[in-house]
Enzyme design. Structure first.
Site, short mmCIF file in Angstrom:
data_model
loop_
_atom_site.label_atom_id
_atom_site.label_comp_id
_atom_site.label_asym_id
_atom_site.label_seq_id
_atom_site.Cartn_x
_atom_site.Cartn_y
_atom_site.Cartn_z
N SER A 145 0.86 -1.18 0.00
CA SER A 145 0.00 0.00 0.00
C SER A 145 0.89 1.22 0.00
O SER A 145 2.10 1.13 0.29
CB SER A 145 -0.84 -0.01 1.28
N TYR A 158 -1.90 -0.78 10.62
CA TYR A 158 -2.04 -1.09 9.19
C TYR A 158 -0.73 -0.76 8.46
O TYR A 158 -0.25 -1.55 7.64
CB TYR A 158 -3.21 -0.28 8.61
P1 NAD Z 1 -11.93 -5.48 -0.22
O1 NAD Z 1 -12.31 -5.41 1.20
O2 NAD Z 1 -12.79 -4.87 -1.24
O3 NAD Z 1 -11.60 -6.99 -0.64
C1 NAD Z 1 -10.79 -7.79 0.14
C2 NAD Z 1 -10.99 -9.24 -0.21
O4 NAD Z 1 -10.18 -10.01 0.67
C3 NAD Z 1 -12.44 -9.67 0.00
O5 NAD Z 1 -12.82 -10.58 -1.00
C4 NAD Z 1 -12.40 -10.31 1.38
O6 NAD Z 1 -13.41 -11.28 1.57
C5 NAD Z 1 -11.00 -10.93 1.38
N1 NAD Z 1 -10.50 -11.10 2.73
C6 NAD Z 1 -10.37 -10.16 3.68
N2 NAD Z 1 -9.93 -10.71 4.82
C7 NAD Z 1 -9.77 -12.03 4.57
C8 NAD Z 1 -9.35 -13.13 5.36
N3 NAD Z 1 -9.03 -13.00 6.65
N4 NAD Z 1 -9.28 -14.35 4.78
C9 NAD Z 1 -9.61 -14.51 3.48
N5 NAD Z 1 -10.04 -13.52 2.69
C10 NAD Z 1 -10.11 -12.29 3.23
O7 NAD Z 1 -10.50 -4.84 -0.26
P2 NAD Z 1 -9.48 -4.38 -1.40
O8 NAD Z 1 -9.60 -2.94 -1.60
O9 NAD Z 1 -9.47 -5.32 -2.53
O10 NAD Z 1 -8.17 -4.54 -0.50
C11 NAD Z 1 -7.60 -5.71 -0.25
C12 NAD Z 1 -6.10 -5.54 -0.24
O11 NAD Z 1 -5.70 -4.36 -0.95
C13 NAD Z 1 -5.58 -5.42 1.15
O12 NAD Z 1 -4.35 -6.11 1.22
C14 NAD Z 1 -5.39 -3.93 1.32
O13 NAD Z 1 -4.46 -3.63 2.28
C15 NAD Z 1 -4.92 -3.56 -0.07
N6 NAD Z 1 -5.07 -2.15 -0.39
C16 NAD Z 1 -6.31 -1.61 -0.56
C17 NAD Z 1 -6.43 -0.26 -0.83
C18 NAD Z 1 -7.77 0.40 -1.01
O14 NAD Z 1 -7.85 1.65 -0.91
N7 NAD Z 1 -8.82 -0.34 -1.28
C19 NAD Z 1 -5.29 0.54 -0.94
C20 NAD Z 1 -4.04 -0.07 -0.77
C21 NAD Z 1 -3.95 -1.41 -0.50
#
Ligand code: NAD
Length: 258
Positions: A145, A158
């Site tokens: 991130s 985080y």
């Molecule tokens: P989201 O919440 O839309 O999707 C996350 C997915 O991961 C979902 O399908 C959820 O069910 C799954 N998940 C979460 N916890 C879990 C667990 N314990 N076991 C199995 N599956 C699990 O989120 P996203 O935006 O796709 O973000 C996910 C990743 O992207 C994370 O690593 C987050 O740190 C990173 N990220 C997101 C952003 C943002 O702004 N959305 C920015 C930087 C990094």
């Protein structure tokens, strides 16, 4: 289904692949010819997604696990490996966030976030890498991130988890490049997913102003899930054949701004 061939006939294991950026990546990888094993704890979304992909002629399967449980995660990876036959590519993406003052964060919350975001990446890499070493090739992308290198108020734990997985990506690249393995990280800013929107909402409730003007002054607009997924595809594909150990920022220039 196939609209490209960047991952043609290659196998991909993706954690957190049922929602958000992970869902966009699953769809994109399948469109590029990949055979996909998706691990997620959201069973309904995972099953719906593989049905969607397979109906369009793609090849995917869903494996249920909470990645914070090392035993269940290892079991799901082993089932996925059996179904895929081999693992050419890993997109280690599952993760979540806690938005809270550091001094109010409990040990249980710390342990839970570390287990989901960081320990799961360790377990997944450690389980998948031996086979890649034996094959003499393999590609890994880990989702860090913009918080991996910058510090952010209300997001200390985080930031710790995302810094740790960024260092994991760099270290894996250093340790295993002689075995033909590449490992890189994507570092998105705010992305329009459940996670990103919840994060903005929680920060705003606690006194920040991301919704009002924060995004405009940092990344200009919110990133689309598909734009973050495209960065992961690039790093997994042979277009990035000599890119190893890098942090690819998907933030519209935020991190390079003075
Ligand atoms: P989201 O919440 O839309 O999707 C996350 C997915 O991961 C979902 O399908 C959820 O069910 C799954 N998940 C979460 N916890 C879990 C667990 N314990 N076991 C199995 N599956 C699990 O989120 P996203 O935006 O796709 O973000 C996910 C990743 O992207 C994370 O690593 C987050 O740190 C990173 N990220 C997101 C952003 C943002 O702004 N959305 C920015 C930087 C990094």
């Amino acid at each position: 289904m196939s609209t490209g061939n960047k991952l043609k006939d290659q196998t991909v294991l993706i954690t957190g692949g049922a929602g958000g950026i992970g869902r966009a990546a699953s769809l994109l990888f399948a469109e590029q010819g990949a055979i996909l094993a998706i691990i997620d704890y959201d069973k309904n979304s995972g099953i719906e997604l593989v049905e969607t992909i397979n109906k369009k002629g793609g090849k995917s399967a869903f494996f249920h696990a909470d990645v914070s449980d090392a035993v269940l995660l290892t079991e799901a990876i082993s089932q996925a490996k059996q179904w895929l036959g081999r693992i050419d590519n890993l997109f280690n993406h599952a993760g979540t966030i806690i938005v809270k003052p550091l001094h109010e964060t409990t040990l249980d919350e710390y342990d839970r976030l570390m287990a989901i975001n960081t320990r799961s990446a360790f377990v997944t890499c450690k389980t998948v890498i031996p086979e890649m070493v034996a094959a003499g090739k393999g590609n890994i992308v880990i989702t860090s991130s913009i918080n991996g290198e910058k510090g952010f108020s209300l997001e200390s734990v985080y930031c710790m988890t995302k810094g740790a997985v960024l260092q994991l990506a760099r270290s894996v690249s250093a340790e295993y490049r002689q075995y033909g393995i590449r490992c890189n990280a994507i570092c998105p800013g705010f992305v329009e997913t459940a996670h990103g929107l919840r994060e903005i909402g929680s920060l705003d409730i606690q006194g920040q102003t991301w919704e009002a003007d924060g995004l405009a002054s940092t990344q200009v607009r919110i990133c689309k899930a598909e734009e973050a997924a495209a960065a992961a595809l690039f790093l997994l594909s042979s277009d990035a054949s000599f890119i190893n150990g890098t942090a690819l920022y998907v933030d519209n220039g935020w991190s390079s701004k003075g």
